[in-house]
Design a protein around this motif. Structure first.
Motif, PDB file in Angstrom:
ATOM      1  N   ALA A 327     105.699  38.073  98.845  1.00 40.22           N
ATOM      2  CA  ALA A 327     104.931  37.904  97.786  1.00 40.22           C
ATOM      3  C   ALA A 327     103.802  37.197  97.934  1.00 40.22           C
ATOM      4  O   ALA A 327     102.733  37.363  97.393  1.00 40.22           O
ATOM      5  CB  ALA A 327     105.634  37.236  96.415  1.00 40.22           C
ATOM      6  N   MET A 328     103.944  36.104  99.040  1.00 41.60           N
ATOM      7  CA  MET A 328     102.910  35.323  99.408  1.00 41.60           C
ATOM      8  C   MET A 328     102.948  34.961 100.909  1.00 41.60           C
ATOM      9  O   MET A 328     103.528  33.962 101.137  1.00 41.60           O
ATOM     10  CB  MET A 328     102.861  33.836  98.493  1.00 41.60           C
ATOM     11  N   PRO A 329     102.389  35.984 101.539  1.00 41.62           N
ATOM     12  CA  PRO A 329     102.598  36.058 102.999  1.00 41.62           C
ATOM     13  C   PRO A 329     101.739  35.051 103.825  1.00 41.62           C
ATOM     14  O   PRO A 329     101.748  35.205 105.044  1.00 41.62           O
ATOM     15  CB  PRO A 329     102.268  37.291 103.431  1.00 41.62           C
ATOM     16  N   PHE A 330     101.180  33.740 103.395  1.00 45.43           N
ATOM     17  CA  PHE A 330     100.230  32.964 104.176  1.00 45.43           C
ATOM     18  C   PHE A 330     100.949  32.503 105.108  1.00 45.43           C
ATOM     19  O   PHE A 330     100.352  32.604 106.392  1.00 45.43           O
ATOM     20  CB  PHE A 330      99.473  31.943 103.295  1.00 45.43           C
ATOM     21  N   PHE A 331     101.993  31.912 105.179  1.00 46.42           N
ATOM     22  CA  PHE A 331     102.587  31.195 106.329  1.00 46.42           C
ATOM     23  C   PHE A 331     103.152  32.301 107.238  1.00 46.42           C
ATOM     24  O   PHE A 331     102.969  31.890 108.526  1.00 46.42           O
ATOM     25  CB  PHE A 331     103.825  30.541 105.713  1.00 46.42           C
ATOM     26  N   LEU A 332     103.725  33.268 107.141  1.00 45.36           N
ATOM     27  CA  LEU A 332     104.341  34.348 107.989  1.00 45.36           C
ATOM     28  C   LEU A 332     103.104  34.830 108.506  1.00 45.36           C
ATOM     29  O   LEU A 332     103.198  34.889 109.924  1.00 45.36           O
ATOM     30  CB  LEU A 332     104.966  35.421 107.302  1.00 45.36           C
ATOM     31  N   ALA A 333     101.960  35.175 107.931  1.00 49.22           N
ATOM     32  CA  ALA A 333     100.942  35.806 108.623  1.00 49.22           C
ATOM     33  C   ALA A 333     100.269  34.771 109.659  1.00 49.22           C
ATOM     34  O   ALA A 333      99.683  34.987 110.834  1.00 49.22           O
ATOM     35  CB  ALA A 333      99.771  36.445 107.499  1.00 49.22           C
TER      36      ALA A 333
END
Length: 424
Positions: A327-333
């Motif tokens: 849903a909010m992939p900032f950290f993973l990316a």
């Protein structure tokens, strides 16, 4: 050849960033508070200063209840349905209830000896906090220590990146990223995360120095950092040392660098030493912490199958985590990009960052609780604060390449017209 930049200029800029951060925290910061673990650390600090258990309990409880009352006041100010009495009255009532509830209790959670042993076996942070608590009181002392640990962690990032050969701009970019990330937030709190983070960064810095042929200084910093981490949170020190040893061995098998076997050997020795200390001193094992998790701090009977329950809880938690990242992939990316750059261009920083990331992930896996995951897994942000500056460095190097990157399309060659004079 890279341009020489005086080291003093780097630290001058880093100290300026630190000063701005501290000023912002003192003038606008409202996220600082005492947690239940903070109460226990404050109580231990008071005992190290000479107070008996009851005196230490009262001082720590008073600070804890005052901190919670301030939280109530802040919440009431933002509540449009708050009563006419105002937030001050709600805060005073909250403090009174808190004091009345726990004044005659042995602990604000539980007095069970198994639970208390988890904290008594980790004296590092309360020992460090004791001088600040003695000089400034519990609230001001622990907040001052939090500021120093957050700033210290950011300066460690700056020094680490400079030690790895990055430019002053990239090093300060890493410092700013640290302060803006959850690493900065949790280092600021009255918890052991700040000290553990500084120790982890010190170990990584030591590994970088060893890889750059400063083996004596690097080994001393690496061992010293893990020693402090051991008395602060020995489980983290054990896992980190073991994972660094494995990461260095894998890296050596792939790249055959001379520095990696030496670092792997030092890390293996540190892991063995931590395991021996845990065994000799009879420190609480993972079995105790698992029972703490599944019995709600030993308020319920012990469960017969804690490891099976842990596996089941981990499956549920990581499924939830993947959904959050989708849903909010900032950290993973950001983490994937940072690790890719670190492994491609970061030298020894790549395997070290992988080891730290796995350490953070394993800390969550050992306690897969949604409400605590952000704090327990904060080390998973280390690759981001080390990798993003490396990306800025790569972009700067590309822009400074000595060639013109303007694409020019060559004009077509036109053959001159010649009349056909051949007779048929």
């Amino acid at each position: 050849m890279p341009r020489f930049v005086p080291l003093g200029r780097t630290w001058l800029l880093a100290l300026l960033v630190s000063a701005v951060y501290v000023l912002a925290q003192l003038t606008a910061g409202t996220s600082w508070t005492l947690f239940p673990d903070s109460y226990r650390y404050a109580r231990a600090s008071e005992q190290y200063l000479g107070a008996d258990r009851n005196e230490a309990h009262r001082a720590a409880l008073s600070a804890f209840c005052t901190s919670r009352a301030k939280e109530v006041v802040r919440s009431e100010r933002l509540d449009p349905s708050a009563g006419e009495a105002g937030p001050g009255a709600a805060g005073a009532a909250s403090r009174a209830v808190c004091l009345a509830r726990w004044s005659h209790a042995p602990d604000i959670t539980t007095g069970d000896s198994r639970y208390q042993s988890i904290f008594s076996s980790r004296p590092g942070y309360p020992l460090l906090a004791a001088p600040f608590v003695g000089a400034l009181g519990v609230l001001d002392g622990m907040r001052t220590l939090g500021l120093l640990l957050a700033v210290g962690g950011s300066l460690a990032v700056c020094g680490l990146l400079r030690g790895a050969g990055l430019s002053p701009t990239a090093a300060v970019a890493g410092q700013i990223t640290f302060l803006a990330s959850p690493l900065g937030r949790w280092s600021l709190q009255a918890l052991s995360e700040g000290l553990v983070t500084v120790c982890v960064l010190g170990a990584v810095w030591g590994g970088v120095l060893m890889a750059r042929d400063r083996r004596a200084a690097g080994a001393a910093l690496f061992i010293g950092s893990l020693a402090v981490c051991t008395v602060t949170r020995y489980s983290t020190a054990l896992v980190l040392a073991a994972l660094i040893a494995v990461a260095m061995l894998v890296s050596w098998l792939l790249r055959r660098s001379r520095a990696e076997p030496a670092l792997a050997g030092v890390a293996t020795g540190c892991a063995a030493a931590v395991a021996a200390v845990m065994k000799l001193l009879g420190l609480p094992s993972s079995e105790v912490t698992l029972q703490d998790t599944f019995t709600h701090h030993f308020r319920a009977p012990e469960v017969p199958d804690p490891w099976a329950r842990l596996v089941d809880l981990d499956l549920k938690y990581w499924s939830h985590w993947i959904g959050e990242q989708a849903a909010m992939p900032f950290f993973l990316a950001a983490t994937v990009l940072a690790l890719w750059v670190l492994l491609r261009r970061g030298g020894v920083l790549g395997p070290l960052a992988c080891a730290v990331t796995l350490t953070g992930a394993l800390q969550i896996a050992a306690h897969p609780l949604v409400q605590e995951a952000d704090r327990l897994g904060v080390l998973m942000w280390i690759p981001v604060i080390l990798g993003l500056p490396l990306i800025t460095e790569a972009v700067r190097d590309f822009r400074s390449l000595p060639f013109d990157r303007t694409v020019r399309v060559p004009a077509p060659t036109v053959e001159p017209y010649r009349a056909n004079t051949t007779e048929p």
